[in-house]
Design an enzyme around this catalytic site. Structure first.
Site, short mmCIF file in Angstrom:
data_model
loop_
_atom_site.label_atom_id
_atom_site.label_comp_id
_atom_site.label_asym_id
_atom_site.label_seq_id
_atom_site.Cartn_x
_atom_site.Cartn_y
_atom_site.Cartn_z
N CYS A 173 0.80 -1.11 -0.11
CA CYS A 173 0.04 0.07 -0.14
C CYS A 173 1.04 1.08 -0.03
CB CYS A 173 -0.91 -0.14 1.21
SG CYS A 173 0.07 -0.05 2.72
N MET A 174 0.21 2.42 0.61
CA MET A 174 1.32 3.67 0.41
C MET A 174 2.67 3.55 1.40
SD MET A 174 -1.44 6.68 0.35
CE MET A 174 -0.21 7.92 0.16
#
Length: 517
Positions: free
Chosen positions: A53-54
């Site tokens: 994810c980020m």
């Protein structure tokens, strides 16, 4: 952080001027990080899936007992680890997107090298044992509500990079418009910033179908009906429809319906006709229901969400900000913050920004203030102070995991006082919303100082930036003061104000509860 799709792994070669022995290129640094992580999670055979994810590398494992948590946390590139339905290694924004492809490549190389010599019985036994452990862990941690919220987050999280990029461009375009600079460039920037948002329903429909087991393009096709200009000629519930009516909520509902229709058709349509009949019925049935039902209903729901958010801050201002800023971190700990993602996106669709995110970002300011207070109160705990020094830059930029998991949460009381700091900052921002200075973020994802380029409001950028900055300062100061004076008992100070590691190296973080980002 919820799972984002990863690009196919692309092994890299050294690019230094002297070939393999030349200076190390950035790709080599990322590969070295991946190579350091792989043996500590049990090697290639222990990894069943990889995503990111980020900020986090997310790995599904066959056997959790093969992971060396302490050694992982000691790696310079690793900011922390989180255990949820996947094993999550916090690497930070930017770094994770570069390390993940290298990690994927190393896993594939390791599997290929070991394929010829792997004993089939041993592999089967290992897989069975890992599957049993995984199922047992899922049974303990997975509740229906958390699983649903996680799936909803999986729909929206992959859209965040585009929201951020377009949001920054929109902010730049607004600044140029207000200053009267480069007027010929303003329309082009407006088109670039608005193009994605005008079609976001299509991407939501695509991701929804993918997440719930349908054909992604059919979900996108049904959701595209919502933004088609021709819907203005159609009447539903006695009203003419408007292009985009229902927004992301309508797209989500339409794609969910399409998935169910498609699955029904797959079970009943003969194979010889499936390729023609199933897509046609899926789009036709779901499209009609979307036009004559879902668009209107989702439009009413979206309008209600926007009206409620504006009413909440206009009337409850400071109190609403205090509650939101103070409770956001506990919500994150429980995984319930994921329910806010479609709400943020709906608000951005309606008004161009979400008024909630700047208030929720104050929770991170409280964490930063609390961490600085811990640093000051424990002058002889070199290992903890080293952890704080390394994590503070990320904390100022809105990446809170290292401070939460490495400092405040393991200590207990400083986590509570950090929430008090977040509540104070949220109350400050909420008060100005109540006074009529409404503003928000044009995208979701960043917080802290990283949110400045995404701020937008109706009272001018000067007032918007000043109020947000003031909220951060209040969060820092109250988080610091609350932690400095009330964050430690005398016994805690006596126990913690020593250096367990004379070298000053960052101490391993305690076991953590899952916090989906």
């Amino acid at each position: 952080m919820p799972t984002e799709p990863t690009e196919p792994a692309k092994p890299t070669e050294p690019t230094g001027p002297t070939g393999p022995t030349g200076p190390t290129a950035p790709a080599d640094k990322n590969r070295a990080t991946a190579a350091a992580i792989l043996p500590l999670v049990g090697g290639p055979d222990n990894v069943t899936s990889i995503a990111h994810c980020m900020t986090r590398l997310r790995i599904a494992l066959r056997d959790r007992s093969l992971v060396d948590d302490d050694a992982l946390k000691a790696l310079p590139a690793v900011l922390g680890v989180v255990e949820d339905d996947t094993y999550q290694i916090v690497l930070g924004p930017g770094a994770v997107a570069r390390v993940t492809p290298e990690f994927e490549a190393l896993v594939e190389e390791g599997r290929s090298a070991a394929a010829a010599s792997r004993h089939p019985v041993t592999a089967q036994e290992l897989q069975a044992r890992g599957a049993a452990l995984k199922e047992a862990r899922k049974a303990r941690n997975a509740t229906p509500v958390k699983l649903l919220l996680r799936r909803i987050a999986n729909i929206f999280v992959p859209l965040i990079p585009a929201l951020i990029g377009c949001g920054v461009i929109a902010g730049l375009n607004g600044m140029l418009t207000n200053l009267g600079w480069l007027p010929a460039l303003v329309p082009a920037l407006a088109a670039i910033a608005s193009g994605f948002m005008s079609l976001i329903a299509v991407f939501v429909g695509h991701n929804t179908a993918k997440e719930f087991g349908g054909t992604p393009v059919l979900g996108g096709a049904v959701a595209a009906i919502i933004v088609f200009p021709g819907v203005a000629k159609i009447t539903a519930f006695g009203q003419e429809l408007k292009p985009g009516q229902g927004g992301v909520l309508g797209a989500l509902a339409a794609a969910l319906l399409a998935v169910q229709v498609e699955k029904w058709c797959r079970r009943r349509v003969p194979e010889a006709l499936d390729v023609l009949v199933t897509p046609t019925l899926t789009v036709l049935v779901s499209g009609l229901v979307t036009l004559f039902g879902l668009m209107f209903l989702a439009g009413e729901a979206s309008a209600a969400i926007g009206s409620f958010a504006n009413w909440l801050l206009a009337t409850g201002g400071a109190f609403a900000g205090l509650v939101l800023g103070g409770l956001f971190l506990p919500l994150v700990m429980l995984g319930l913050h994921q329910a806010l993602i479609p709400i943020h996106t709906t608000l951005i669709e309606q008004s161009g920004y979400t008024v909630l995110l700047p208030i929720l970002a104050m929770a991170g300011a409280g964490q930063v203030g609390a961490a600085i207070a811990v640093y000051c109160r424990l002058p002889r705990n070199g290992s903890l102070r080293a952890t704080i020094k390394s994590a503070l830059p990320a904390g100022f930029l809105g990446v809170g995991e290292p401070l939460i998991y490495g400092v405040s949460l393991p200590l207990g009381r400083p986590f509570i006082t950090a929430c008090i700091g977040g509540a104070a900052g949220g109350a400050f921002v909420g008060l100005f919303n109540q006074l009529g200075v409404a503003f928000g973020s044009t995208a979701i994802g960043p917080s802290g100082w990283a949110l400045f380029p995404l701020l937008d409001g109706k009272s001018g950028m000067g007032a918007t930036i000043a109020i947000y900055a003031g909220g951060l300062v209040v969060g820092y100061l109250v988080g610091f003061a609350a932690t400095f004076f009330f964050g430690f008992t005398k016994q805690m100070l006596a126990d913690l104000n020593t250096d367990p590691d004379p070298t000053g190296a960052a101490a391993p973080e305690p076991a953590k509860e899952p916090v989906p980002a």
